[in-house]
Every structure is written in structure tokens, then in C-alpha cells.
Design an enzyme around this catalytic site. Structure first.
Site, PDB file in Angstrom:
ATOM      1  N   TYR A 125       1.681 -14.185  10.075  1.00 23.38           N
ATOM      2  CA  TYR A 125       3.110 -13.934  10.247  1.00 23.38           C
ATOM      3  C   TYR A 125       3.863 -14.026   8.929  1.00 23.38           C
ATOM      4  O   TYR A 125       5.075 -14.188   8.902  1.00 23.38           O
ATOM      5  CB  TYR A 125       3.707 -14.936  11.251  1.00 23.38           C
ATOM      6  CG  TYR A 125       3.213 -14.735  12.674  1.00 23.38           C
ATOM      7  CD1 TYR A 125       1.853 -14.653  12.939  1.00 23.38           C
ATOM      8  CD2 TYR A 125       4.088 -14.634  13.732  1.00 23.38           C
ATOM      9  CE1 TYR A 125       1.382 -14.466  14.230  1.00 23.38           C
ATOM     10  CE2 TYR A 125       3.626 -14.449  15.030  1.00 23.38           C
ATOM     11  CZ  TYR A 125       2.274 -14.364  15.264  1.00 23.38           C
ATOM     12  OH  TYR A 125       1.819 -14.185  16.541  1.00 23.38           O
ATOM     13  N   LYS A 170     -11.435 -18.988  13.985  1.00 26.52           N
ATOM     14  CA  LYS A 170     -12.444 -17.921  14.009  1.00 26.52           C
ATOM     15  C   LYS A 170     -13.072 -17.842  12.618  1.00 26.52           C
ATOM     16  O   LYS A 170     -13.134 -16.751  12.011  1.00 26.52           O
ATOM     17  CB  LYS A 170     -11.793 -16.581  14.388  1.00 26.52           C
ATOM     18  CG  LYS A 170     -11.598 -16.374  15.876  1.00 26.52           C
ATOM     19  CD  LYS A 170     -12.894 -16.241  16.673  1.00 26.52           C
ATOM     20  CE  LYS A 170     -13.558 -14.894  16.462  1.00 26.52           C
ATOM     21  NZ  LYS A 170     -14.828 -14.791  17.249  1.00 26.52           N
ATOM     22  N   ASP A 203     -12.270 -17.940  20.738  1.00 27.16           N
ATOM     23  CA  ASP A 203     -12.637 -17.175  21.933  1.00 27.16           C
ATOM     24  C   ASP A 203     -13.279 -18.090  22.982  1.00 27.16           C
ATOM     25  O   ASP A 203     -12.892 -18.102  24.146  1.00 27.16           O
ATOM     26  CB  ASP A 203     -13.531 -15.973  21.582  1.00 27.16           C
ATOM     27  CG  ASP A 203     -14.599 -16.280  20.555  1.00 27.16           C
ATOM     28  OD1 ASP A 203     -14.730 -17.454  20.130  1.00 27.16           O
ATOM     29  OD2 ASP A 203     -15.342 -15.347  20.173  1.00 27.16           O
ATOM     30  N   ASP A 227       0.388 -18.876  18.740  1.00 35.63           N
ATOM     31  CA  ASP A 227       1.321 -18.047  19.509  1.00 35.63           C
ATOM     32  C   ASP A 227       0.662 -17.647  20.835  1.00 35.63           C
ATOM     33  O   ASP A 227       1.253 -17.769  21.913  1.00 35.63           O
ATOM     34  CB  ASP A 227       1.677 -16.808  18.675  1.00 35.63           C
ATOM     35  CG  ASP A 227       2.799 -15.980  19.283  1.00 35.63           C
ATOM     36  OD1 ASP A 227       3.543 -16.497  20.125  1.00 35.63           O
ATOM     37  OD2 ASP A 227       2.915 -14.799  18.898  1.00 35.63           O
ATOM     38  N   ASP A 231       1.234 -19.365  24.953  1.00 37.33           N
ATOM     39  CA  ASP A 231       1.638 -18.598  26.138  1.00 37.33           C
ATOM     40  C   ASP A 231       0.656 -18.852  27.278  1.00 37.33           C
ATOM     41  O   ASP A 231       1.042 -18.936  28.449  1.00 37.33           O
ATOM     42  CB  ASP A 231       1.688 -17.087  25.842  1.00 37.33           C
ATOM     43  CG  ASP A 231       3.048 -16.657  25.278  1.00 37.33           C
ATOM     44  OD1 ASP A 231       3.712 -17.498  24.639  1.00 37.33           O
ATOM     45  OD2 ASP A 231       3.438 -15.495  25.465  1.00 37.33           O
TER      46      ASP A 231
HETATM   47  C1  IPM Z   1       7.277 -17.060  19.872  1.00 38.36           C
HETATM   48  C2  IPM Z   1       7.597 -15.596  19.853  1.00 38.36           C
HETATM   49  C3  IPM Z   1       7.853 -15.179  18.415  1.00 38.36           C
HETATM   50  C4  IPM Z   1       6.575 -15.430  17.648  1.00 38.36           C
HETATM   51  C5  IPM Z   1       8.328 -13.730  18.227  1.00 38.36           C
HETATM   52  C6  IPM Z   1       9.629 -13.473  18.967  1.00 38.36           C
HETATM   53  C7  IPM Z   1       8.485 -13.369  16.773  1.00 38.36           C
HETATM   54  O1  IPM Z   1       6.568 -14.875  20.440  1.00 38.36           O
HETATM   55  O2  IPM Z   1       8.134 -17.861  19.452  1.00 38.36           O
HETATM   56  O3  IPM Z   1       6.195 -17.431  20.299  1.00 38.36           O
HETATM   57  O4  IPM Z   1       5.664 -14.628  17.689  1.00 38.36           O
HETATM   58  O5  IPM Z   1       6.499 -16.468  17.002  1.00 38.36           O
HETATM   59 MG    MG Z   2       5.093 -16.105  21.360  1.00 39.85          MG
END
Ligand code: IPM
Ligand code: MG
Length: 336
Positions: A125, A170, A203, A227, A231
Site C-alpha cells: 500500500y 508468504k 494460505d 486487510d 475482513d
Molecule cells: C480498510 C479499507 C482500506 C484499506 C481502503 C478503503 C483503502 O479496506 O481500512 O481495510 O485497504 O486499508
Molecule cells: Mg479493508
């Protein structure tokens, strides 16, 4: 404290967190909340994302930022999101992004307690790369300083909780970047023999995480893997609407060293319809309170959230019928 509600559902969920700031102030906590307009609306009206002066004002004039969400279909390349959210994370050197997952009543396996420590400023990033004829390049930069800081915080946390620490990597393919992660992880393992720590290929880790989440405690990962993993862990606790996060700079390079934001985005599909779940935003506010040393307030807010859910107060994403504002009220009604 600066408030940046941002775009889409951001302002709606922020509106439910704001009264908690007044409540903390009424209990004697010193805080001033100053709303800031940065987001798509401001960008489209003024052409400005986050100017250098605005950034410097946040950096030097505030202790913390409470953030809603950014992202708007009217800005298809997401330019303002990058210039606001990533700018703040990277500029303020908010290396640690802490994303806990503790299922609330009725949202997932009781007693599960996962915590993702995501490196928040670099890796894939870092926004370096190029699109060339016939190929595209994204660089991933990992520095010993940031990775060391993230891993140290994860080790200290796992030691404090007495739980396992797992590094997601990885390094079998990403030999340079993730090789650095594994090397620093092993060095810290030697320094923290009290922590039961293991490095796992990401993985295989994902498969094990879905099959047996209870065998994990703290998970450390780089920006990209963190990230994705966070989720997934959000899905164990009701999904994106309930997941909180807090970012901080442990080395405190600037006055502003804290940013609290829900894990969810601006959710343009449901924005403006009073449908968004404010729980992720409200729990992020509780994480901020705790980091400021306001443990009683953090606890009270978390207890109010669990109590409201246990009593059946739920937004649509959790199978209930409440709108954003009614859910916020149901939580606040439980605060004395
Ligand atoms: C998060 C989001 C952000 C990221 C995006 C909106 C840039 O997905 O905070 O997890 O990837 O960090
Ligand atoms: Mg995210």
C-alpha cells in the site's frame, strides 16, 4: 479530537458515535470534538482532498481522529480516499492497525477473541508503481523499523493476553519482503520466550482460521494480508458492520498519534437510507477511549453494545429491523 465523518454511510454512523463523546465529557473527560469536512463532497465542491495545511493542522493540532469512511462513486478512481485516509495513516506513521474480533451476542461463536495487528503504512500500500504498455507494477516496500514496531506490539499484546501469536506471511514466494518479516519475527521470538508464537504461510493460515478460529489469539500481518484477514475475522462476529479498528503510532512522532475508524467502508449502496450498522463505529470509539486511558468509559460502551444486542436490538445486516439511529439510541439508552 478531530471528527472526519467522510462519505456515504460515514456521516450516519458518526452521528451515533458523537453523543458518546458528549457523554464522556459529562463524566469529566476532557475532550473537544471538532468536525472536519474532508471527503467526496468537499473534494467535488473545492477540488481539495486534504491540503498540506489541513494535514499539518490535524497532525499538530489534535491528539486523535475519529474517522467514518471514505469512498464515493462520483470519484471513480478513489483519489480522495487515498489522499485522505492513506495520507493520514502513512503521514502520521500510524504503524499499528488493531482490529479485534469478539463476537457480540448472537453474532458468532461465544468466547472467540481474535486480534489482528495489521501493519498500516507500507507493504503493497506504499503507492509506488507504474502502468506501462503491456505491464503494470506495484511495489511493496517493507522496512525493518515499521515491521519491527508492528511485531513488537503484537508480541507484547500476546504476552499480556497469554495467547498465541501467529505471523501470516508468504516468504516462500515473497522472499525479500516477507523474508524480512520472518527474520524479525524469529528475532522477537527469542526475546519473548513467554509467547507461544509461530509463523504460518498465509494460505494455510486462512484455511486453519476458518476451520478452527479458536486456536488463534493474536495474528500479525503486513498491510495487504492484514486487510484481507481482518475482513475474514469480521465475518466471525456479524460481518463488516460490527468490526472496529484503532490505529496508532507507538513511537509518537507527532501530537496526533491515534485514529479510530470502523473496518467497513462508505457502503454507497445503503448510504443515506438509515440502514448502516453503527456498531463498528461505536466500538471503534470505545477502543479510542481505552487507548486514552478511559477504561471505565470504554467498558461501559462495550457493555452497552452487548446488552443492546442481547436484548434483540439489531440492524438489518444482523437480521433485525432497526435503523442506524434507532440502533444508536438503543445502545445509548443503556449508558447511565
Ligand atoms: C480498510 C479499507 C482500506 C484499506 C481502503 C478503503 C483503502 O479496506 O481500512 O481495510 O485497504 O486499508
Ligand atoms: Mg479493508
Amino acid at each position: 479530537m478531530a471528527l472526519i465523518p467522510g462519505d456515504g454511510a460515514g456521516p450516519e454512523v458518526m452521528a451515533e458515535a458523537r453523543p458518546l463523546l458528549d457523554w464522556a465529557r459529562a463524566r469529566g473527560r476532557h475532550l473537544e470534538a471538532i468536525p472536519m469536512p474532508y471527503g467526496a463532497e468537499h473534494f467535488l465542491a473545492t477540488g481539495e482532498t486534504l491540503s498540506e495545511a489541513a494535514y499539518a493542522d490535524l497532525r499538530d493540532g489534535f491528539d486523535a481522529i475519529l474517522f467514518g469512511a471514505v469512498g464515493d462513486p462520483r470519484v471513480p478512481d478513489g483519489r480522495h480516499a487515498e489522499a485522505i485516509l492513506l495520507r493520514l495513516r502513512q503521514g502520521l506513521e500510524l504503524t499499528i492497525n488493531f482490529r479485534p474480533c469478539r463476537p457480540l451476542p448472537g453474532t458468532g461463536p461465544e468466547g472467540l477473541h481474535l486480534e489482528v495487528f495489521r501493519e498500516n503504512t507500507e507493504g503493497a500500500y506504499c503507492l509506488q508503481g507504474s502502468t506501462e504498455p503491456g505491464r503494470a507494477v506495484d511495489l511493496a516496500v517493507h522496512t525493518e523499523v515499521a515491521v519491527g514496531r508492528l511485531l513488537e506490539a503484537a508480541f507484547v499484546r500476546a504476552a499480556h493476553r497469554g495467547c498465541t501469536l501467529t505471523l501470516a506471511h508468504k516468504a516462500n514466494v515473497l522472499k525479500h519482503g516477507h523474508g524480512l518479516w520472518v527474520r524479525l519475527f524469529q528475532e522477537l521470538q527469542a526475546k519473548h520466550p513467554e509467547v507461544s508464537a509461530r509463523a504460518m504461510h498465509a494460505d494455510a493460515l486462512l484455511c486453519a482460521l476458518v476451520q478452527d478460529p479458536g486456536s488463534f489469539g493474536v495474528i500479525a500481518a503486513d498491510n495487504y494480508l492484514g486487510d484481507l484477514i481482518s475482513d475474514l475475522t469480521a465475518a466471525f462476529a456479524g460481518g463488516m458492520g460490527t468490526a472496529p479498528s484503532l490505529s496508532w503510532a507507538p513511537h509518537r512522532p507527532f501530537r496526533c498519534a491515534l485514529l479510530a475508524e470502523p473496518v467497513h467502508g462508505s457502503a454507497p449502496d445503503i448510504a443515506g437510507k438509515n440502514l448502516a450498522n453503527p456498531v463498528g463505529m461505536i466500538l471503534s470509539t470505545a477502543l479510542l477511549f481505552r487507548h486514552l486511558g478511559w477504561e471505565a468509559e470504554a467498558e461501559a460502551v462495550e457493555t452497552a453494545v452487548s446488552g443492546a444486542l442481547a436484548d434483540g436490538a439489531k440492524t438489518r445486516d444482523l437480521g433485525g429491523t432497526l435503523g442506524t439511529s434507532a440502533m444508536g439510541r438503543a445502545i445509548r439508552d443503556r449508558l447511565s
